[in-house]
Design an enzyme around this catalytic site. Structure first.
Site, mmCIF file in Angstrom:
data_model
loop_
_atom_site.group_PDB
_atom_site.id
_atom_site.type_symbol
_atom_site.label_atom_id
_atom_site.label_comp_id
_atom_site.label_asym_id
_atom_site.label_seq_id
_atom_site.Cartn_x
_atom_site.Cartn_y
_atom_site.Cartn_z
ATOM 1 N N HIS A 1 114.115 -5.709 -19.227
ATOM 2 C CA HIS A 1 113.344 -5.672 -17.977
ATOM 3 C C HIS A 1 114.010 -4.699 -16.998
ATOM 4 O O HIS A 1 114.440 -5.062 -15.903
ATOM 5 C CB HIS A 1 113.255 -7.102 -17.385
ATOM 6 C CG HIS A 1 112.181 -7.300 -16.343
ATOM 7 N ND1 HIS A 1 112.414 -7.077 -15.004
ATOM 8 C CD2 HIS A 1 110.894 -7.711 -16.421
ATOM 9 C CE1 HIS A 1 111.314 -7.364 -14.319
ATOM 10 N NE2 HIS A 1 110.379 -7.738 -15.162
ATOM 11 N N ASP B 1 111.441 -13.763 -14.855
ATOM 12 C CA ASP B 1 112.236 -12.988 -13.924
ATOM 13 C C ASP B 1 112.986 -13.954 -13.013
ATOM 14 O O ASP B 1 112.471 -15.004 -12.662
ATOM 15 C CB ASP B 1 111.314 -12.140 -13.043
ATOM 16 C CG ASP B 1 110.613 -11.031 -13.822
ATOM 17 O OD1 ASP B 1 111.051 -10.714 -14.943
ATOM 18 O OD2 ASP B 1 109.599 -10.506 -13.309
ATOM 19 N N HIS C 1 105.962 -16.644 -16.056
ATOM 20 C CA HIS C 1 105.345 -16.632 -14.724
ATOM 21 C C HIS C 1 104.141 -15.700 -14.728
ATOM 22 O O HIS C 1 103.941 -14.922 -15.654
ATOM 23 C CB HIS C 1 106.357 -16.280 -13.632
ATOM 24 C CG HIS C 1 106.853 -14.859 -13.646
ATOM 25 N ND1 HIS C 1 107.486 -14.288 -14.715
ATOM 26 C CD2 HIS C 1 106.828 -13.894 -12.685
ATOM 27 C CE1 HIS C 1 107.842 -13.045 -14.427
ATOM 28 N NE2 HIS C 1 107.436 -12.776 -13.198
ATOM 29 N N HIS D 1 103.089 -13.036 -13.161
ATOM 30 C CA HIS D 1 103.046 -11.638 -12.742
ATOM 31 C C HIS D 1 102.455 -10.831 -13.895
ATOM 32 O O HIS D 1 102.756 -11.086 -15.073
ATOM 33 C CB HIS D 1 104.456 -11.118 -12.397
ATOM 34 C CG HIS D 1 104.867 -11.428 -10.984
ATOM 35 N ND1 HIS D 1 106.181 -11.496 -10.584
ATOM 36 C CD2 HIS D 1 104.114 -11.668 -9.879
ATOM 37 C CE1 HIS D 1 106.230 -11.776 -9.286
ATOM 38 N NE2 HIS D 1 104.993 -11.895 -8.843
ATOM 39 N N HIS E 1 112.583 -16.935 -8.626
ATOM 40 C CA HIS E 1 111.874 -15.660 -8.514
ATOM 41 C C HIS E 1 110.945 -15.728 -7.296
ATOM 42 O O HIS E 1 110.870 -16.744 -6.621
ATOM 43 C CB HIS E 1 111.097 -15.424 -9.818
ATOM 44 C CG HIS E 1 110.529 -14.053 -9.975
ATOM 45 N ND1 HIS E 1 111.194 -12.917 -9.591
ATOM 46 C CD2 HIS E 1 109.343 -13.625 -10.515
ATOM 47 C CE1 HIS E 1 110.448 -11.861 -9.858
ATOM 48 N NE2 HIS E 1 109.321 -12.256 -10.413
ATOM 49 N N ASP F 1 102.878 -8.016 -15.316
ATOM 50 C CA ASP F 1 103.662 -7.332 -16.355
ATOM 51 C C ASP F 1 104.149 -8.281 -17.447
ATOM 52 O O ASP F 1 104.671 -7.844 -18.466
ATOM 53 C CB ASP F 1 104.836 -6.537 -15.739
ATOM 54 C CG ASP F 1 105.786 -7.374 -14.906
ATOM 55 O OD1 ASP F 1 105.325 -8.319 -14.236
ATOM 56 O OD2 ASP F 1 107.003 -7.076 -14.911
ATOM 57 N N HIS F 2 103.952 -9.596 -17.240
ATOM 58 C CA HIS F 2 104.350 -10.583 -18.249
ATOM 59 C C HIS F 2 103.139 -11.263 -18.880
ATOM 60 O O HIS F 2 103.289 -12.060 -19.789
ATOM 61 C CB HIS F 2 105.246 -11.650 -17.613
ATOM 62 C CG HIS F 2 106.515 -11.096 -17.064
ATOM 63 N ND1 HIS F 2 107.745 -11.336 -17.636
ATOM 64 C CD2 HIS F 2 106.745 -10.264 -16.010
ATOM 65 C CE1 HIS F 2 108.683 -10.689 -16.949
ATOM 66 N NE2 HIS F 2 108.097 -10.038 -15.962
HETATM 67 ZN ZN ZN Z 1 108.658 -8.724 -14.356
HETATM 68 ZN ZN ZN Z 2 108.028 -11.152 -11.814
#
Ligand code: ZN
Ligand code: ZN
Length: 304
Positions: free
Chosen positions: A269, A211, A60, A62, A140, A64-65
């Site tokens: 995570h 997530d 996804h 976001h 998510h 942080d990924h």
């Molecule tokens: Zn995350």
């Molecule tokens: Zn996320």
């Protein structure tokens, strides 16, 4: 196969945990699941050669990924990489990559196939001789895909004694039978693979769920998997936050592992609010639900 957890923090990095990324290494090929900022440094620290990366799966969009993927792809360009690269992810990934590369006037010199999947997509995204990869939407705060890497079953073990007893001459006929083809002997008898092969050996499988909050879809994706890699952002004190932000607690992930019948849960995570001791306590509290929990550390190697 080997799993290397490269980054195991959620949302923000800590001194001990980098942002989300997990490598799966199989027969020399590397499959990268998520690519948070700092992933290329972690790859170097782990000794994984980035030129062996076959495909990158971004679950996804976001940060942080995601924020490590353009940097990694740029470094591969500077490496003079020639091998093709697959990058899979939700719709919007291409816009992000184009913006990065256009802004920095970078024209990649190796072939890249970016495949974007629309909201709700589920299906097979990669189908190769020895394995396939399926995607399934998770649950998510934004559209997020989980992945399942599945080795195809291998033919059974060749029974030499049985082959000799049947009078099959040693040589190429053995190979044909091993590869699943019937053979005809000089005396006219036909030998089928099942006459000399044991039962097919099932392949190993890895489900990747980051997530997501607790979801029946994760259970379906991870059904009977060898390993489930599942996000475990919060402990029991963070249930309300987990529900609100559509993340999982360790106990949620343990339930998914139990109900899916997986052999092993790799928890990753983690919220930066917890130190190592707290994460250990959180995992211990979830073990009555599901026993075989591995608390991922950065750069941990897990043979499967
Ligand atoms: Zn995350
Ligand atoms: Zn996320």
């Amino acid at each position: 196969m080997k799993i290397v957890t490269l980054g195991t923090s959620s949302a923000v990095p800590t001194l001990y945990r980098g942002l989300s990324s997990t490598a799966l290494i199989r027969e020399g090929d590397v499959f990268l699941f998520d690519c948070g900022e700092g992933t290329q440094l972690q790859l170097m620290r782990s000794g994984i050669r980035r030129n062996r990366i076959h495909s990158i799966f971004i679950g996804h969009l976001h940060g942080d990924h995601l924020y490590g993927v353009n940097g990694l792809m740029s470094t591969m360009h500077l490496d003079n990489r020639e091998a093709p690269l697959n990058v899979f992810g939700p719709q919007g990934l291409l816009t992000f990559l184009h913006a990065s590369f256009r802004t920095t006037s970078l024209k990649l010199n190796y072939p890249v196939t970016v495949r974007e999947f629309p909201r709700g997509f589920r299906g097979r995204v990669l189908d190769e001789t020895e394995f396939h990869v399926d995607a399934m939407p998770l649950d998510h705060s934004i559209f997020c895909l989980g992945w399942r890497f599945q080795e195809k079953p291998r033919p059974g073990v060749f029974d030499l004694e049985r082959a000799e007893a049947l009078g099959i001459p040693r040589g190429p006929l053995y190979g044909k039978l091993q590869n699943g083809h019937p053979v005809t002997l000089d005396d006219g008898r036909t030998i089928r693979p099942g006459d000399v092969l044991g039962p097919a050996r099932p392949g190993k499988s890895i489900a990747y769920c980051l997530d997501t909050q607790f979801s029946e879809r994760s259970i379906a994706l991870a059904g009977d998997a060898t390993v489930l890699i599942h996000e475990t952002t919060f402990g029991p004190d963070g249930v309300a936050m987990a529900r609100e932000r559509k993340h999982s607690t360790m106990e949620d992930a343990a339930r998914v592992a139990r109900e899916a019948g997986t052999d092993r849960l790799i928890a990753t995570h983690f919220s930066s609010r917890y130190d190592r001791k707290q994460v250990k306590k959180i995992a211990d509290a979830a073990r009555p639900v599901y026993e075989n929990i591995t608390i991922a550390r950065d750069l941990q190697e897990i043979e499967i």
